[in-house]
Write a protein that holds these residues in place. Structure first.
Motif, mmCIF file in Angstrom:
data_model
loop_
_atom_site.group_PDB
_atom_site.id
_atom_site.type_symbol
_atom_site.label_atom_id
_atom_site.label_comp_id
_atom_site.label_asym_id
_atom_site.label_seq_id
_atom_site.Cartn_x
_atom_site.Cartn_y
_atom_site.Cartn_z
ATOM 1 N N SER A 132 0.262 13.572 2.293
ATOM 2 C CA SER A 132 -0.810 14.560 2.406
ATOM 3 C C SER A 132 -1.948 14.313 1.422
ATOM 4 N N ARG A 133 -1.704 13.460 0.407
ATOM 5 C CA ARG A 133 -2.734 13.128 -0.570
ATOM 6 C C ARG A 133 -3.534 11.897 -0.130
ATOM 7 N N TYR A 134 -3.215 11.377 1.058
ATOM 8 C CA TYR A 134 -3.892 10.215 1.638
ATOM 9 C C TYR A 134 -3.556 8.908 0.942
ATOM 10 N N ASP A 135 -2.430 8.864 0.222
ATOM 11 C CA ASP A 135 -1.915 7.589 -0.259
ATOM 12 C C ASP A 135 -1.380 6.812 0.949
ATOM 13 N N ILE A 136 -1.688 5.533 1.024
ATOM 14 C CA ILE A 136 -1.169 4.676 2.084
ATOM 15 C C ILE A 136 0.165 4.120 1.606
ATOM 16 N N LEU A 137 1.252 4.605 2.168
ATOM 17 C CA LEU A 137 2.592 4.275 1.697
ATOM 18 C C LEU A 137 3.138 3.012 2.345
ATOM 19 N N ALA A 138 2.710 2.721 3.546
ATOM 20 C CA ALA A 138 3.138 1.515 4.273
ATOM 21 C C ALA A 138 2.134 1.293 5.394
ATOM 22 N N TYR A 139 2.009 0.051 5.844
ATOM 23 C CA TYR A 139 1.060 -0.255 6.915
ATOM 24 C C TYR A 139 1.468 -1.533 7.628
ATOM 25 N N ASN A 140 1.004 -1.666 8.871
ATOM 26 C CA ASN A 140 1.355 -2.865 9.629
ATOM 27 C C ASN A 140 0.268 -3.933 9.501
ATOM 28 N N ARG A 141 0.499 -5.025 10.153
ATOM 29 C CA ARG A 141 -0.346 -6.222 10.001
ATOM 30 C C ARG A 141 -1.793 -5.959 10.411
ATOM 31 N N THR A 142 -2.000 -5.285 11.536
ATOM 32 C CA THR A 142 -3.367 -5.051 12.014
ATOM 33 C C THR A 142 -4.097 -4.049 11.135
ATOM 34 N N TYR A 143 -3.404 -2.993 10.712
ATOM 35 C CA TYR A 143 -4.045 -2.007 9.839
ATOM 36 C C TYR A 143 -4.480 -2.643 8.529
ATOM 37 N N GLY A 144 -3.733 -3.633 8.072
ATOM 38 C CA GLY A 144 -4.051 -4.297 6.823
ATOM 39 C C GLY A 144 -5.379 -5.028 6.826
ATOM 40 N N ARG A 145 -5.971 -5.242 8.008
ATOM 41 C CA ARG A 145 -7.279 -5.902 8.109
ATOM 42 C C ARG A 145 -8.287 -5.068 8.897
ATOM 43 N N LEU A 146 -7.947 -3.819 9.196
ATOM 44 C CA LEU A 146 -8.823 -2.995 10.028
ATOM 45 C C LEU A 146 -10.127 -2.649 9.326
ATOM 46 N N LEU A 147 -10.048 -2.153 8.108
ATOM 47 C CA LEU A 147 -11.237 -1.686 7.392
ATOM 48 C C LEU A 147 -11.556 -2.514 6.147
ATOM 49 N N CYS A 148 -10.537 -3.154 5.598
ATOM 50 C CA CYS A 148 -10.736 -4.053 4.462
ATOM 51 C C CYS A 148 -9.486 -4.909 4.357
ATOM 52 N N ASP A 149 -9.466 -5.816 3.399
ATOM 53 C CA ASP A 149 -8.254 -6.594 3.131
ATOM 54 C C ASP A 149 -7.360 -5.735 2.248
ATOM 55 N N LEU A 150 -6.490 -4.957 2.883
ATOM 56 C CA LEU A 150 -5.688 -3.990 2.140
ATOM 57 C C LEU A 150 -4.691 -4.675 1.210
ATOM 58 N N ASP A 151 -4.259 -5.883 1.569
ATOM 59 C CA ASP A 151 -3.336 -6.605 0.699
ATOM 60 C C ASP A 151 -3.968 -6.907 -0.657
ATOM 61 N N ALA A 152 -5.290 -7.052 -0.680
ATOM 62 C CA ALA A 152 -5.988 -7.384 -1.919
ATOM 63 C C ALA A 152 -6.239 -6.158 -2.789
ATOM 64 N N VAL A 153 -5.971 -4.970 -2.265
ATOM 65 C CA VAL A 153 -6.163 -3.726 -3.012
ATOM 66 C C VAL A 153 -4.896 -3.418 -3.798
ATOM 67 N N ALA A 154 -5.037 -3.086 -5.067
ATOM 68 C CA ALA A 154 -3.867 -2.746 -5.885
ATOM 69 C C ALA A 154 -3.131 -1.564 -5.267
ATOM 70 N N PRO A 155 -1.785 -1.556 -5.299
ATOM 71 C CA PRO A 155 -1.022 -0.471 -4.681
ATOM 72 C C PRO A 155 -1.458 0.919 -5.129
ATOM 73 N N GLU A 156 -1.806 1.085 -6.414
ATOM 74 C CA GLU A 156 -2.210 2.394 -6.900
ATOM 75 C C GLU A 156 -3.588 2.816 -6.396
ATOM 76 N N ASP A 157 -4.344 1.869 -5.802
ATOM 77 C CA ASP A 157 -5.667 2.177 -5.253
ATOM 78 C C ASP A 157 -5.653 2.316 -3.736
ATOM 79 N N ARG A 158 -4.497 2.158 -3.125
ATOM 80 C CA ARG A 158 -4.402 2.264 -1.660
ATOM 81 C C ARG A 158 -4.330 3.741 -1.266
ATOM 82 N N ASN A 159 -5.467 4.364 -1.347
ATOM 83 C CA ASN A 159 -5.618 5.781 -1.036
ATOM 84 C C ASN A 159 -6.883 5.928 -0.204
ATOM 85 N N CYS A 160 -6.794 6.592 0.938
ATOM 86 C CA CYS A 160 -7.936 6.664 1.853
ATOM 87 C C CYS A 160 -9.138 7.377 1.246
#
Length: 284
Positions: A132-160
């Motif tokens: 509910s806080r918009y933290d991205i807890l898990a994601y699939n392959r396509t979502y990981g490249r939908l809006l940015c390179d999510l793999d390159a974002v630090a886990p603590e910054d993966r928040n919408c």
């Protein structure tokens, strides 16, 4: 007449029993302490847990005695580390204490292997699991490249919320950025109503206010938007325009975690998502 103990009393006693059981299973050697010749207590002593956690001995003793005392998330974090709790035990500790884990990198115990497999099998439909806080807890392959390179974002910054206001790649992929930012802030405010005193929520709000003048201006409007499905337009840097239907699939109460999907709204978007899936790395 039978009386029922208040839920808070039950929680305190369950918390006390849980802490005691975990303290008794930790050997001095595991905690980096000498065993000593006259040790009778199984595991660690209360004063040793207090010392290693940098809290008062009396306070920790009261905690194991189920006294009605205030327990901060920061102290719980220290105790959890001292007692070498695993992820599920840590989550149980915070749940019993009625507190939110302040560690932004903490793995959510609700992300089971089955859920991870589920969102992977939705590819090439972009999908993720958010709280509910918009933290991205898990994601699939396509979502990981939908809006940015999510793999390159630090886990603590993966928040919408953070990504919507501070990540330029994410922001440049949204066609109607101004509207999206307003809706995100309004939804975040509605969600936060039930979490106003929780440290993790307050820390995220403080971070957003410090990082984005745009967020501060929108937040001051006090707008509220409830959850709901919407059609969204993105412009992916790899495959071009995308028209998708955003849907939330709740995993429990509406305020809890959810699977978020972006189903292609037309054949052209489906073909482009298939291409994006082929371009994305095989692992997340």
């Amino acid at each position: 007449m039978t009386t029922v103990a208040p839920e808070t009393d039950v929680r305190r006693h369950e918390l006390a029993d849980f802490l005691r059981s975990r303290r008794e299973r930790i050997t001095p050697e595991q905690a980096g302490l000498p065993r000593g010749a006259r040790r009778r207590t199984p595991g660690l002593r209360r004063e040793e847990v207090a010392q290693l956690s940098a809290v008062g001995v009396t306070w920790y003793t009261w905690l194991e005695q189920a006294r009605d005392i205030t327990v901060s998330p920061q102290v719980l974090d220290a105790v959890a580390r001292t007692l070498l709790l695993d992820l599920h035990e840590r989550a149980h500790l915070f749940s019993l204490a009625g507190a939110v884990d302040p560690s932004p990198g903490a793995v959510c115990p609700s992300i089971t292997p089955a859920l991870s497999s589920l969102i992977e099998q939705l590819d090439p439909v972009p999908a993720c699991i958010q709280n509910s806080r918009y933290d991205i807890l898990a994601y699939n392959r396509t979502y990981g490249r939908l809006l940015c390179d999510l793999d390159a974002v630090a886990p603590e910054d993966r928040n919408c919320m953070l990504l919507s206001y501070t990540n330029e790649d994410w922001r440049s992929s949204v066609v109607d950025l101004d509207a999206m930012c307003r809706v995100m802030a309004a939804k975040f405010r509605a969600s936060m109503a039930g979490h106003l005193a929780e440290p993790a929520w307050k820390a995220l709000l403080k971070r957003l206010e410090a990082a984005s003048p745009e967020f501060r201006e929108i937040w001051a409007r006090h707008e509220i938007v409830g959850p709901g499905s919407r059609t969204k337009r993105f412009h992916n840097r790899h495959v071009g325009p995308l028209l998708v239907d955003h849907t939330d699939l709740w995993l429990g109460p509406a305020a809890g975690p959810r699977v978020v999907t972006y189903v292609p709204a037309n054949a052209e978007s489906r073909e482009r998502l298939e291409r994006l899936y082929a371009l994305a790395p095989a692992t997340v």
